[in-house]
Scaffold this motif. Sequence first.
Motif: not given
Length: 335
Positions: A117-121, A126-130, A243-247, A266-272
């Motif tokens: 995911f990080h490499a793709g970014r 990385v694509r945002t899906l509909p 944006e930070a959430c791996p899911q 906790l990636e979301c919390q770390a980036h808030c």
Amino acid sequence: MRSHALLTKKKGLLSLHHTVQLLFLGYLCYIGYAFLGYARWAMGESANYLPKPPSVEAFLPISSMLAAKRFVLTGNWDMVHPAGLCLFFFALLTALFLRKSFCGYLCPLGTLSELLFHAGRRLGLVRTLPVWTKWLLPLPKYVLLAFFLSLPLYLMDLPAIEAFLSSHYNLVCDTKMLLFFLEPGPLLIAALVLLVFGSLCIPSFWCRAFCPYGALLGLLALCSPIAIRRNPKQCIQCQKCQEACPQQIAVPTKVRVNLPECTGCLECQAHCPVPDCLGVSFGKKSVPGQLVCLGTLCLLLAIYTWARLTNHWVSQIPVEMLRILHENIHSLTHY
Ligand code: SF4
Ligand code: SF4
Ligand code: SF4
């Protein structure tokens, strides 16, 4: 001063998640290397005996699932792959009490998915899906889960499970799995290439779309008392958490993130950027975020210690017998 303290706290959270993930990935590389040594000895390709690392049995979820049903019905612990059963129950328990922390911190495929995911970014892939794919993407993993659950629930009664668990195939299925990846056919290579490319473009592609194990843990995690909680009054809708959430969970639209996909990473919390806008709650009570990771590690240590002290960790099958079975490993099937 306060913002500095906050920054330090957030960096700490981030590093705990990644540190544990990378430590386990390294440990599993070592386990894989040791298992390769055992398999080479068992198949007669090496004279040096190396004991099989019991933790590889974590990669035998179907055998463990059948062993779990037998344990529930008879009280008999599986002594062919005993560590596999310990780790299966461990994963179920973590999901029930600590969200899908097994996926968020320990599973090497989850770690590899996040790395892709990080490499793709970084590569801009990385694509945002509909939005409609939100329902469609996980469908395959639930179909697979329904099939695998139908084995112990409907298709195999206790005698059939006993027969499978004591079959020659089950005794050497860990080496069979290794050979499956060491001697890949064109179909497997094509599937792996597709999965890697898919994971570069769609975050956690394998986990979100195809993994039946993760699907099972995700459904159990819906009962978990622990969840990420957002304070809507403080939220500035900056979308950094999503944006930070791996899911790719839409955190800014939730108050309590109680979804099958949330791993408690906790990636979301770390980036808030807003202090105390995102936190971890036990019911409605705020608890330290590290509880998810540390609770998972403590539970793993407790189960491992119990299994070691009570001889529920190392397989009781004599290694000489396993070596004889490995002579015909290529022709062994589960039929
Ligand atoms: S969803 Fe499956 S592959 Fe992904 S981290 Fe969880 S168990 Fe591992
Ligand atoms: S919502 Fe937060 S804790 Fe849950 S998976 Fe996404 S980043 Fe991790
Ligand atoms: S990162 Fe924090 S402030 Fe931004 S949308 Fe998410 S919860 Fe709200």
